[in-house]
Write an enzyme that holds these catalytic residues in place. Structure first.
Site: not given
Ligand SMILES: *Cc1c(COP(=O)(O)O)cnc(C)c1O
Length: 341
Positions: A81, A183, A219
């Protein structure tokens, strides 16, 4: 040489540990990479990260399994990722094998900070990369640093499991062809106002909608949604602008392959929320946090699972995934990376 830490009462906050991993990108290549005790970063005042936010990060956990092994949960997916994030931000990709090596080196060097089995605490790993060379005209930098540090964090549900109250926010998190799926620090900078505002009004989190039509659920600021239908099916929102949560993807696999539940990854309309029996937020920090209530501009959706505990199916998913993470249930191949001390 045991460290004196009250594991059960740790918060999700930064505690400095002795070592971190650092690797610099210069003249078109990454250097060897090494551990250092220096927790500070010295960069140009004009560094790309400071001017134009050219930075991305990751988050994963390492913990002690029931049999005493030290394990990282699916770090290969974090490496992958981060590579996607780097490409989208015109940063050099940090090689995935080097990323995994860095996890091993870092955890070994800070091994007294891996919380014991049963404490509920874990060692949180934060990989981050950022542009270090000066840029004034808007363009990608030519030098970068990749850094990985770790900090012990406490059990998420320290004060018991309390279902969350969300509000449907009028702020947007991500544009259709923007950066919602990576991210990037910038996604968080612009979410701070929305979350402070939500907290001031007594809500725990924001539910973001698709920014084009404002009819589909996306989300929260840092976690993906998981819904459970009245007949026990799992539904997760599908969208190009959602961050692909590793926890959510793992939960869907566990639902299908361990619990024999049907899983649907599809668009979820705001107006169908009231039909769901349970709702949860998934991410590395909490695995799943139950949501009890959502306020859509005064229209209140109270999930039948209530405000006292996790819903029945959410609890099954939580127990199954944490069971795998702690080695109480057999893990799918490649999910746990053992780190030998
Ligand atoms: C990090 C993150 C998540 C959760 O991802 P995981 O890999 O399960 O920790 C969900 N939404 C956003 C916007 C994130 O930055």
């Amino acid at each position: 040489m045991a460290v004196d830490i009250d594991w059960k009462n740790l918060n999700f906050a930064y505690t400095k540990t002795p070592f971190r991993y650092v690797c610099d990108y210069k003249n078109g290549k990454w250097d060897e990479g090494k551990l250092t005790e220096d927790s500070t970063v010295k960069i140009s005042e004009c560094a790309g990260v400071l001017q134009y936010a050219q930075t991305a990060f990751e988050g994963l956990k390492v913990y002690t399994a029931e049999d005493g092994r030290t394990v990282a949960f699916r770090p290969d997916l974090n490496a992958e990722r981060m590579a996607c994030s780097a490409k989208r931000l015109e940063m050099p990709v940090f090689p995935e094998d080097k990323f995994l090596e860095a996890v091993d080196m870092l955890v070994k060097a800070n091994c007294e900070y891996v919380p014991p089995y049963g404490s509920g605490a874990s060692l949180y790993i934060r990989p981050v990369m950022f542009a270090t060379s000066p840029v004034l005209g808007v363009k990608p930098a030519v030098e970068y640093q990749f850094r990985m540090f770790c900090t012990p964090v406490g059990p998420y549900f320290k004060n018991g499991i309390k279902p969350l109250t969300l509000r449907v926010t009028d702020f947007d998190r991500a544009a259709p062809h923007g950066t919602g799926h990576i991210k990037a620090g910038l996604n968080y900078a612009m979410s701070l106002h929305a979350i402070v505002d939500a907290h001031n009004l007594g809500y725990d989190e924001n539910m973001y909608l698709d920014s084009t039509t404002r009819t589909f659920v996306e989300e929260t600021g840092g976690a993906n949604f998981i819904f459970v239908t009245g007949d026990g099916k799992i539904v997760t929102p599908l969208s190009e602008s959602i961050l692909p949560s590793i926890t959510r993807r793992s939960i869907c696999y566990v639902a299908e392959n361990y619990l024999n539940l049907k899983v649907e990854n599809r668009q979820v309309r705001l107006d169908e929320l009231k039909n769901f029996a349970e709702c949860g937020l998934c991410g590395t920090a909490a695995v799943i946090s139950p949501v009890g209530r959502i306020d859509n501009h005064g229209e209140i959706i109270n999930f039948p699972s209530g405000m006292q505990s996790m819903g029945k199916t959410t609890k099954k998913l939580y127990d199954a995934l944490t069971g795998i993470q702690y080695g109480r249930l057999p893990a799918p191949k490649g999910w746990l990376r053992e780190i030998k001390k």
